[in-house]
Design a protein around this motif. Structure first.
Motif, PDB file in Angstrom:
ATOM      1  N   GLY A 168       0.627  -1.144   0.193  1.00 53.42           N
ATOM      2  CA  GLY A 168       0.118  -0.096   0.007  1.00 53.42           C
ATOM      3  C   GLY A 168       0.921   1.232  -0.020  1.00 53.42           C
ATOM      4  O   GLY A 168       0.251   2.394   0.298  1.00 53.42           O
ATOM      5  N   THR A 192       2.777   4.435  -1.819  1.00 50.48           N
ATOM      6  CA  THR A 192       2.468   4.942  -3.093  1.00 50.48           C
ATOM      7  C   THR A 192       3.892   5.362  -3.330  1.00 50.48           C
ATOM      8  O   THR A 192       4.755   5.646  -2.818  1.00 50.48           O
ATOM      9  CB  THR A 192       1.788   6.477  -2.690  1.00 50.48           C
ATOM     10  OG1 THR A 192       0.307   6.053  -2.304  1.00 50.48           O
ATOM     11  CG2 THR A 192       1.807   7.123  -4.012  1.00 50.48           C
ATOM     12  N   LEU A 213       6.154   7.216  -6.209  1.00 47.02           N
ATOM     13  CA  LEU A 213       6.216   8.491  -7.334  1.00 47.02           C
ATOM     14  C   LEU A 213       7.487   8.534  -8.022  1.00 47.02           C
ATOM     15  O   LEU A 213       8.500   8.193  -7.500  1.00 47.02           O
ATOM     16  CB  LEU A 213       6.215   9.714  -6.620  1.00 47.02           C
ATOM     17  CG  LEU A 213       4.960   9.764  -5.474  1.00 47.02           C
ATOM     18  CD1 LEU A 213       5.193  11.121  -4.743  1.00 47.02           C
ATOM     19  CD2 LEU A 213       3.505   9.773  -6.374  1.00 47.02           C
ATOM     20  N   LYS A 255       2.782   7.181 -11.198  1.00 53.32           N
ATOM     21  CA  LYS A 255       2.859   6.639  -9.724  1.00 53.32           C
ATOM     22  C   LYS A 255       2.202   5.232  -9.918  1.00 53.32           C
ATOM     23  O   LYS A 255       1.511   4.720 -10.837  1.00 53.32           O
ATOM     24  CB  LYS A 255       2.033   7.473  -9.024  1.00 53.32           C
ATOM     25  CG  LYS A 255       0.573   7.640  -9.106  1.00 53.32           C
ATOM     26  CD  LYS A 255       0.054   8.597  -7.986  1.00 53.32           C
ATOM     27  CE  LYS A 255      -1.495   8.435  -8.157  1.00 53.32           C
ATOM     28  NZ  LYS A 255      -2.055   9.589  -7.222  1.00 53.32           N
ATOM     29  N   ALA A 256       2.613   4.479  -8.755  1.00 56.40           N
ATOM     30  CA  ALA A 256       1.858   3.292  -8.562  1.00 56.40           C
ATOM     31  C   ALA A 256       1.720   2.961  -6.964  1.00 56.40           C
ATOM     32  O   ALA A 256       2.282   3.697  -6.169  1.00 56.40           O
ATOM     33  CB  ALA A 256       2.932   2.174  -9.372  1.00 56.40           C
ATOM     34  N   THR A 257       1.185   1.891  -6.603  1.00 54.44           N
ATOM     35  CA  THR A 257       1.090   1.495  -5.080  1.00 54.44           C
ATOM     36  C   THR A 257       1.565   0.212  -5.060  1.00 54.44           C
ATOM     37  O   THR A 257       1.294  -0.845  -5.994  1.00 54.44           O
ATOM     38  CB  THR A 257      -0.367   1.417  -4.972  1.00 54.44           C
ATOM     39  OG1 THR A 257      -1.115   2.640  -5.265  1.00 54.44           O
ATOM     40  CG2 THR A 257      -0.609   0.917  -3.489  1.00 54.44           C
ATOM     41  N   SER A 258       2.091  -0.093  -4.009  1.00 52.82           N
ATOM     42  CA  SER A 258       2.882  -1.470  -3.985  1.00 52.82           C
ATOM     43  C   SER A 258       1.706  -2.506  -3.491  1.00 52.82           C
ATOM     44  O   SER A 258       0.814  -2.088  -2.928  1.00 52.82           O
ATOM     45  CB  SER A 258       3.950  -1.307  -2.823  1.00 52.82           C
ATOM     46  OG  SER A 258       3.393  -0.989  -1.576  1.00 52.82           O
ATOM     47  N   PHE A 278       6.035  -3.228  -7.095  1.00 55.85           N
ATOM     48  CA  PHE A 278       5.533  -2.078  -7.735  1.00 55.85           C
ATOM     49  C   PHE A 278       5.804  -2.201  -9.341  1.00 55.85           C
ATOM     50  O   PHE A 278       6.816  -2.606  -9.478  1.00 55.85           O
ATOM     51  CB  PHE A 278       5.748  -0.771  -7.171  1.00 55.85           C
ATOM     52  CG  PHE A 278       7.198  -0.317  -7.261  1.00 55.85           C
ATOM     53  CD1 PHE A 278       7.720   0.362  -8.159  1.00 55.85           C
ATOM     54  CD2 PHE A 278       7.877  -0.759  -6.319  1.00 55.85           C
ATOM     55  CE1 PHE A 278       9.160   0.694  -8.315  1.00 55.85           C
ATOM     56  CE2 PHE A 278       9.168  -0.225  -6.135  1.00 55.85           C
ATOM     57  CZ  PHE A 278       9.824   0.453  -7.218  1.00 55.85           C
ATOM     58  N   ALA A 295       9.160   6.654  -2.585  1.00 54.63           N
ATOM     59  CA  ALA A 295       8.202   5.987  -1.778  1.00 54.63           C
ATOM     60  C   ALA A 295       7.515   6.818  -0.989  1.00 54.63           C
ATOM     61  O   ALA A 295       8.266   7.436  -0.094  1.00 54.63           O
ATOM     62  CB  ALA A 295       8.693   4.862  -1.094  1.00 54.63           C
ATOM     63  N   ALA A 351       4.909   7.145   2.249  1.00 57.18           N
ATOM     64  CA  ALA A 351       3.984   6.533   3.198  1.00 57.18           C
ATOM     65  C   ALA A 351       4.062   7.406   4.426  1.00 57.18           C
ATOM     66  O   ALA A 351       5.031   7.664   5.018  1.00 57.18           O
ATOM     67  CB  ALA A 351       4.489   5.035   3.554  1.00 57.18           C
ATOM     68  N   PHE A 399       0.233  14.812  -5.755  1.00 58.54           N
ATOM     69  CA  PHE A 399      -0.137  13.629  -6.191  1.00 58.54           C
ATOM     70  C   PHE A 399      -1.396  13.525  -5.732  1.00 58.54           C
ATOM     71  O   PHE A 399      -2.179  12.483  -6.365  1.00 58.54           O
ATOM     72  CB  PHE A 399       0.912  12.413  -5.712  1.00 58.54           C
ATOM     73  CG  PHE A 399       0.799  12.157  -4.278  1.00 58.54           C
ATOM     74  CD1 PHE A 399      -0.124  11.176  -3.760  1.00 58.54           C
ATOM     75  CD2 PHE A 399       1.753  12.641  -3.472  1.00 58.54           C
ATOM     76  CE1 PHE A 399      -0.091  10.776  -2.420  1.00 58.54           C
ATOM     77  CE2 PHE A 399       1.944  12.178  -2.192  1.00 58.54           C
ATOM     78  CZ  PHE A 399       0.860  11.173  -1.696  1.00 58.54           C
TER      79      PHE A 399
END
Length: 176
Positions: A53, A55, A57, A72-75, A81, A95, A97, A176
């Motif tokens: 979860g 993020t 970037l 961007k993605a989410t683990s 990711f 990253a 969080a 973001f």
């Protein structure tokens, strides 16, 4: 009249030749020469355990101060990711969080993991290790005490041993 017909035929041939030349140089031909995007993949961990979860970037270093996110993605559950469709260029991988920071003693590495991607390259193993950090909470208001909305907040690290007024910015991911 025969020469009139020849003139028309010659003119039509010239117009046709010109049209073919213009069509051959049109953007349709250049669209076939598209640049091939690449990808970046890795894993986010906290104490060697998957961090789900988080993020991720990807910011272009060409205009890093703008904070514009390229991708961007989410683990996932395993902390993995994948960022696809990334054009060639130089980037910082971050990253984000809450309450976690990049596990590095080098302040510049905490800003992000530098990655240079060439056309069509797939980078694997762009791993990020996180550790507990701190949390700053508060309220941003104007001079009359009214809340300010969507204001950019910058943190500065002040070294107590340095000369008075010496501060160094700390860049955190935002927008973001």
């Amino acid at each position: 009249m025969n020469s009139f017909g020849q003139r028309i035929a010659l003119t039509a041939t010239m117009i046709l030749a010109l049209a073919v030349t213009i069509f051959a140089r049109s953007p349709i031909q250049t669209s076939q020469e598209k640049k091939i995007p690449g990808s970046i993949a890795g894993r986010v961990t906290i104490d060697d355990r998957p961090a789900r979860g988080v993020t991720i970037l990807l910011l272009s270093t060409e205009n890093i101060s703008s904070g514009k996110v390229q991708s961007k993605a989410t683990s996932d559950q395993e902390g993995r990711f994948h960022l696809g469709g990334v054009p060639a260029g130089s980037y910082l991988l971050q990253a984000f969080a809450p309450a976690l920071v990049t596990a590095s003693d080098d302040v510049y590495r905490r800003i992000g993991k530098p990655i240079t991607l060439v056309e069509g390259e797939d980078v694997e193993g762009a791993d990020i290790s996180l550790r507990p950090g701190g949390v700053i909470t508060g309220r941003v208001t104007d001079a009359d005490g009214q809340p300010l909305i969507q204001e950019t907040i910058r943190l500065f690290q002040i070294n107590s041993e340095a000369q008075q007024g010496s501060k160094r910015p700390i860049y955190l991911p935002y927008n973001f």
